[in-house]
Design a protein around this motif. Structure first.
Motif, PDB file in Angstrom:
ATOM      1  N   ARG A   1       0.950  -1.235  -0.009  1.00 30.62           N
ATOM      2  CA  ARG A   1      -0.027  -0.010  -0.050  1.00 30.62           C
ATOM      3  C   ARG A   1       0.949   1.172  -0.055  1.00 30.62           C
ATOM      4  NH1 ARG A   1      -5.411   1.875   1.082  1.00 30.62           N
ATOM      5  NH2 ARG A   1      -5.266   3.935   0.492  1.00 30.62           N
TER       6      ARG A   1
ATOM      7  N   THR B   1      -7.729  11.451   6.390  1.00 35.71           N
ATOM      8  CA  THR B   1      -8.292  10.780   5.692  1.00 35.71           C
ATOM      9  C   THR B   1      -7.796  10.846   4.061  1.00 35.71           C
ATOM     10  OG1 THR B   1     -10.445  10.569   6.742  1.00 35.71           O
ATOM     11  CG2 THR B   1     -10.581   9.978   4.655  1.00 35.71           C
TER      12      THR B   1
ATOM     13  N   GLY C   1      -8.703   9.178   0.745  1.00 35.86           N
ATOM     14  CA  GLY C   1      -9.412   7.778  -0.031  1.00 35.86           C
ATOM     15  C   GLY C   1     -10.192   6.745   1.006  1.00 35.86           C
ATOM     16  N   ASP C   2      -9.400   5.451   0.748  1.00 37.52           N
ATOM     17  CA  ASP C   2     -10.090   4.468   1.613  1.00 37.52           C
ATOM     18  C   ASP C   2      -9.097   4.251   2.886  1.00 37.52           C
ATOM     19  OD1 ASP C   2      -7.949   3.529   0.286  1.00 37.52           O
ATOM     20  OD2 ASP C   2      -8.982   1.641  -0.557  1.00 37.52           O
ATOM     21  N   LEU C   3      -8.338   5.227   3.003  1.00 42.28           N
ATOM     22  CA  LEU C   3      -7.272   4.938   4.206  1.00 42.28           C
ATOM     23  C   LEU C   3      -7.449   6.020   5.281  1.00 42.28           C
ATOM     24  CD1 LEU C   3      -4.439   4.023   5.144  1.00 42.28           C
ATOM     25  CD2 LEU C   3      -3.509   5.840   3.955  1.00 42.28           C
ATOM     26  N   ARG C   4      -7.704   5.679   6.447  1.00 40.04           N
ATOM     27  CA  ARG C   4      -7.614   6.588   7.620  1.00 40.04           C
ATOM     28  C   ARG C   4      -6.743   6.526   8.558  1.00 40.04           C
ATOM     29  NH1 ARG C   4     -14.139   5.213   7.849  1.00 40.04           N
ATOM     30  NH2 ARG C   4     -14.702   6.747   6.096  1.00 40.04           N
TER      31      ARG C   4
ATOM     32  N   GLU D   1      -6.342   2.447   9.478  1.00 40.93           N
ATOM     33  CA  GLU D   1      -7.730   1.739   9.146  1.00 40.93           C
ATOM     34  C   GLU D   1      -7.672   1.857   7.489  1.00 40.93           C
ATOM     35  OE1 GLU D   1     -11.594   2.212  11.113  1.00 40.93           O
ATOM     36  OE2 GLU D   1     -11.939   3.400   9.383  1.00 40.93           O
ATOM     37  N   LEU D   2      -7.623   0.583   6.714  1.00 38.37           N
ATOM     38  CA  LEU D   2      -7.632   0.398   5.423  1.00 38.37           C
ATOM     39  C   LEU D   2      -9.128   0.015   5.125  1.00 38.37           C
ATOM     40  CD1 LEU D   2      -4.415  -1.390   5.053  1.00 38.37           C
ATOM     41  CD2 LEU D   2      -4.731   0.809   4.389  1.00 38.37           C
ATOM     42  N   HIS D   3      -9.666   0.522   4.253  1.00 41.79           N
ATOM     43  CA  HIS D   3     -11.184  -0.032   3.929  1.00 41.79           C
ATOM     44  C   HIS D   3     -11.104  -0.613   2.537  1.00 41.79           C
ATOM     45  CE1 HIS D   3     -13.435   2.244   6.823  1.00 41.79           C
ATOM     46  NE2 HIS D   3     -12.386   2.778   7.043  1.00 41.79           N
ATOM     47  N   ALA D   4     -11.969  -1.819   2.255  1.00 43.73           N
ATOM     48  CA  ALA D   4     -11.576  -2.668   1.017  1.00 43.73           C
ATOM     49  C   ALA D   4     -13.166  -2.927   0.606  1.00 43.73           C
ATOM     50  CB  ALA D   4     -10.774  -3.639   1.205  1.00 43.73           C
ATOM     51  N   PRO D   5     -13.333  -3.598  -0.385  1.00 42.80           N
ATOM     52  CA  PRO D   5     -14.895  -3.955  -0.664  1.00 42.80           C
ATOM     53  C   PRO D   5     -15.179  -5.115   0.293  1.00 42.80           C
ATOM     54  CG  PRO D   5     -13.708  -3.654  -2.906  1.00 42.80           C
ATOM     55  CD  PRO D   5     -12.703  -3.447  -1.648  1.00 42.80           C
TER      56      PRO D   5
ATOM     57  N   VAL E   1     -12.724  -4.096   6.451  1.00 41.18           N
ATOM     58  CA  VAL E   1     -11.891  -3.117   6.815  1.00 41.18           C
ATOM     59  C   VAL E   1     -10.800  -3.906   7.779  1.00 41.18           C
ATOM     60  CG1 VAL E   1     -11.705  -1.043   8.479  1.00 41.18           C
ATOM     61  CG2 VAL E   1     -13.849  -1.293   7.116  1.00 41.18           C
TER      62      VAL E   1
END
Length: 124
Positions: free
Chosen positions: A47, A63, A65-68, A80-84, A87
């Motif tokens: 990543r 934040t 994109g899909d990363l916090r 924190e990684l968000h994916a389809p 998390v």
């Protein structure tokens, strides 16, 4: 030829189980592209994130994109990684992250790579 800075750290993989599991994570930064940090997560997942995003998350929630990323107390950081498919949450100790970030600034400066305006380190 560029220098690649590596730091091997342990993170706590936060799950719904009774205890977080320690997992290895590798941080990398190429002095020819010092504004990008590569996280090698368990399972060989890579990543890329901005060095400024990682550094900013040490001080306040960020934040991208899909990363916090946010600080957790005075000595830890949460990523924190968000994916389809869900998390994934990692908790890092700050000390190895700060050490790594300092090295990226020092080595980039030694290699003659100048930071872009407004991107100097605020690490203390």
């Amino acid at each position: 030829m560029s220098l690649v800075i590596h730091e091997h750290v342990r993170a706590r993989l936060v799950t719904d189980g009774p205890e977080p599991r320690l997992v290895p994570v590798r941080l990398s930064c190429d002095t020819e592209a010092p504004r990008t940090v590569l996280l090698r997560l368990p399972g060989g997942v890579d990543r890329s994130i901005g060095r400024d995003v990682l550094e900013g998350g040490l001080r306040s929630p960020v934040t991208c994109g899909d990363l916090r990323i946010w600080p957790c107390g005075r000595a830890q950081l949460v990523v924190e990684l968000h994916a389809p498919d869900g998390v994934t949450v990692f908790q890092f100790d700050n000390a190895p992250l700060i050490r790594f970030l300092r090295r990226t600034y020092e080595e980039a400066e030694a290699a003659g790579t100048r930071p872009a305006a407004g991107t100097s380190s605020t690490l203390t």
